[in-house]
Design an enzyme around this catalytic site. Structure first.
Site, mmCIF file in Angstrom:
data_model
loop_
_atom_site.group_PDB
_atom_site.id
_atom_site.type_symbol
_atom_site.label_atom_id
_atom_site.label_comp_id
_atom_site.label_asym_id
_atom_site.label_seq_id
_atom_site.Cartn_x
_atom_site.Cartn_y
_atom_site.Cartn_z
ATOM 1 N N CYS A 292 59.578 90.129 11.557
ATOM 2 C CA CYS A 292 60.851 89.427 11.779
ATOM 3 C C CYS A 292 61.386 88.831 10.491
ATOM 4 O O CYS A 292 62.424 89.232 9.990
ATOM 5 C CB CYS A 292 60.647 88.313 12.796
ATOM 6 S SG CYS A 292 59.936 88.924 14.304
ATOM 7 N N LYS B 74 70.530 84.788 15.257
ATOM 8 C CA LYS B 74 69.115 85.158 15.163
ATOM 9 C C LYS B 74 68.718 85.497 13.717
ATOM 10 O O LYS B 74 67.691 85.062 13.197
ATOM 11 C CB LYS B 74 68.860 86.359 16.082
ATOM 12 C CG LYS B 74 67.603 87.115 15.819
ATOM 13 C CD LYS B 74 66.396 86.337 16.248
ATOM 14 C CE LYS B 74 65.138 86.985 15.767
ATOM 15 N NZ LYS B 74 64.023 86.770 16.626
HETATM 16 N N1 SAJ Z 1 54.710 81.423 6.310
HETATM 17 C C1 SAJ Z 1 54.450 80.855 5.075
HETATM 18 N N2 SAJ Z 1 54.670 79.518 4.914
HETATM 19 C C2 SAJ Z 1 55.133 78.736 5.934
HETATM 20 C C3 SAJ Z 1 55.415 79.321 7.185
HETATM 21 C C4 SAJ Z 1 55.186 80.671 7.334
HETATM 22 O O1 SAJ Z 1 54.024 81.526 4.121
HETATM 23 O O2 SAJ Z 1 55.286 77.512 5.705
HETATM 24 C C5 SAJ Z 1 54.482 82.871 6.500
HETATM 25 C C6 SAJ Z 1 53.425 83.194 7.556
HETATM 26 O O3 SAJ Z 1 52.134 83.144 7.039
HETATM 27 C C7 SAJ Z 1 53.841 84.599 7.960
HETATM 28 C C8 SAJ Z 1 55.362 84.550 7.821
HETATM 29 O O4 SAJ Z 1 55.657 83.448 6.992
HETATM 30 O O5 SAJ Z 1 53.324 85.563 7.072
HETATM 31 C C9 SAJ Z 1 56.109 84.412 9.127
HETATM 32 O O6 SAJ Z 1 55.452 83.495 9.992
HETATM 33 P P1 SAJ Z 1 56.228 82.438 10.894
HETATM 34 O O7 SAJ Z 1 55.208 81.678 11.635
HETATM 35 O O8 SAJ Z 1 57.164 81.652 10.063
HETATM 36 O O9 SAJ Z 1 57.156 83.302 11.821
HETATM 37 P P2 SAJ Z 1 56.948 84.589 12.803
HETATM 38 O O10 SAJ Z 1 57.326 85.803 12.014
HETATM 39 O O11 SAJ Z 1 55.642 84.582 13.461
HETATM 40 O O12 SAJ Z 1 58.070 84.258 13.895
HETATM 41 C C10 SAJ Z 1 59.426 84.046 13.466
HETATM 42 C C11 SAJ Z 1 59.939 82.754 14.125
HETATM 43 N N3 SAJ Z 1 61.217 82.382 13.537
HETATM 44 C C12 SAJ Z 1 61.455 81.141 13.052
HETATM 45 O O13 SAJ Z 1 60.609 80.270 13.040
HETATM 46 C C13 SAJ Z 1 62.829 80.868 12.515
HETATM 47 C C14 SAJ Z 1 60.078 82.958 15.629
HETATM 48 O O14 SAJ Z 1 60.677 81.818 16.226
HETATM 49 C C15 SAJ Z 1 60.932 84.203 15.909
HETATM 50 O O15 SAJ Z 1 61.038 84.444 17.316
HETATM 51 C C16 SAJ Z 1 60.244 85.389 15.279
HETATM 52 O O16 SAJ Z 1 60.190 85.168 13.861
HETATM 53 C C17 SAJ Z 1 61.051 86.638 15.585
HETATM 54 O O17 SAJ Z 1 60.587 87.431 16.415
HETATM 55 O O18 SAJ Z 1 62.150 86.792 15.028
#
Ligand code: SAJ
Length: 414
Positions: A265, A211
């Site tokens: 996360c 994870k």
């Molecule tokens: N972000 C960027 N650029 C990107 C993608 C995301 O700047 O290309 C930023 C987003 O704006 C946000 C942050 O990253 O601020 C996180 O967003 P996210 O959509 O990547 O992830 P979370 O935090 O909503 O959910 C993540 C997910 N993990 C992965 O994709 C590996 C989800 O599957 C997990 O269940 C979750 O963390 C968790 O609870 O751990």
């Protein structure tokens, strides 16, 4: 469907409540436990205290059928799923206090034969430590399987994406780490009652690490994109165009830069790896630092570009941690807005966040920061800062931005 069980879900937040609802919708008798009395009351009325697509209809349905009820006290159940927060402590190691509190409340209820699953994100070893903690309170029980006084312990990390939880909770593959083989099998049988993805069995430590590694993988890749955006600003290159072009290579897939990394996360989990192996986690630590530094870069750009106005009106679009949700936790844009208000006391900052009804307290307390509708904020603005790529903002007509200073941190209006 496999036989139904009495399942107690401990912690009815973004993960616990959907899990409780989906178990109940699949025939289990589910009791949700939460320390927050108002939360419990809302859920028992069939309402969901946060925004998550499609969750409320399922909750309302299972509550009305009597399959899900919430309460503040710990009941006896055949299976427990613990989904409480695991924030980091002062040294970026885990603060296990909520896991301990859950274990403390579960321990007196156990009779032997129960399955206990920890879903909360955990550093390597926390699931085993939870088992030791329970046994310290209940020395009459054992973690060795198949005895009359055995309890079964597993770690099954959640991996659902906020905004898509009700889809991913069913469709995603899951890693199930048992403390012992029998525990893993029992946990797998429970998840099989609602999960259509593959159920992959391993030991608890590997599951914990998997994870953390998934979220660190994403953090490192976002850090790469964020670093590229800072380099591009310096070199006068359009980073969005750059990434789009590079991604045409068949083996390149760069993520998108933004104002920083938020949520509870991705901005947290990598630190558990760093805390567990500080000397070795060089790239993972640096990625965290790069992403944590990105808001400062955005603030500098805003201040520099707003400097030509005496008392600018700044429209700040979005303070959620990402698109189309209402979650403000660990949100870089929220911090950026606070800093703009502070650094430019004469500016009037109009915050547009369609998913909330009131500003969080620290912004509410600022005289020059107000929550506004999109139209009025855009009409008055000298400077428009796009901080979250909400669908509402995507639809803004480009004409409305003409003759304004625009800082688009998500590349939405290219
Ligand atoms: N972000 C960027 N650029 C990107 C993608 C995301 O700047 O290309 C930023 C987003 O704006 C946000 C942050 O990253 O601020 C996180 O967003 P996210 O959509 O990547 O992830 P979370 O935090 O909503 O959910 C993540 C997910 N993990 C992965 O994709 C590996 C989800 O599957 C997990 O269940 C979750 O963390 C968790 O609870 O751990």
């Amino acid at each position: 469907m496999e036989h139904s069980q009495t399942v107690c879900v401990v912690g009815l937040g973004y993960i616990g409540l959907p899990t409780a609802a989906i178990l109940a919708a699949n025939g289990h008798e589910v009791i949700g436990v939460d320390v927050d009395a108002r939360h419990v009351e809302e859920i028992n009325a069939g309402r969901v205290p946060f925004v998550e697509p499609d969750l409320e209809s399922v909750v309302a349905g299972v509550v009305a059928q009597g399959r899900l009820r919430a309460q503040e006290t710990m009941p006896h159940a055949q299976a427990y799923i613990v989904a409480v927060p695991t924030p980091f402590g002062a040294a970026y190691d885990v603060d296990p206090r909520f896991v301990h509190a859950a274990a403390d409340a579960i321990a007196p209820q156990l009779r032997g034969g129960e399955l206990i699953i920890l879903e909360s994100t955990s550093p390597p070893g926390l699931t085993e430590a939870m088992g030791d903690f329970i046994l310290s309170r209940r020395p009459d029980l054992t973690l060795d399987g198949d005895q009359h006084n055995s309890i079964y312990l597993a770690h099954c990390p959640e991996r659902v994406l906020p905004g898509r939880i009700m889809i991913e909770i069913v469709a995603n593959d899951r890693i199930i780490g048992g403390v012992g083989a029998r525990a893993a099998e029992r946990a797998r049988d429970l998840y099989a009652t609602f999960c259509k993805g593959e159920l992959l069995i391993t030991d608890a430590r590997t599951a914990e690490m998997a994870k953390l590694v998934e979220n660190s993988y994403r953090d490192v890749n976002i850090a790469f994109a964020n670093e590229l955006s800072i380099i591009s600003d310096r070199l006068g290159i359009d980073v969005w165009k750059l990434i789009e072009l590079a991604n045409h290579h068949p083996r390149v897939n760069i993520l998108q830069p933004g104002p920083g990394v938020g949520g509870h996360c991705i901005a947290v989990d990598p630190w558990f790896i760093v805390a567990a192996a500080p000397e070795e986690s060089r790239l993972i630590r640096t990625a965290r630092e790069v992403n944590d530094a990105k808001p400062e870069h955005v603030i500098d750009r805003i201040l520099a570009r707003a400097a030509r106005f005496r008392d600018p009106v700044v429209a700040a679009l979005g303070i959620a941690f990402k698109a189309d949700i209402d979650d403000l936790r660990e949100s870089p844009s929220r911090g950026i807005v606070g800093r703009i208000g502070l650094e430019m006391p004469h500016a009037r900052v109009r915050v547009v966040e369609p998913h909330i009804a009131a500003l969080p307290p620290e912004l509410e307390a600022m005289d020059n920061v107000e929550l506004h509708g999109l139209d009025s904020a855009l009409d008055e603005a000298d400077v428009v800062v796009l901080l979250v790529d909400h669908a509402e903002f995507r639809a803004v007509e480009r004409d409305r931005l003409r003759e304004k200073v625009v800082i688009d941190t998500k590349g939405l209006w290219r």
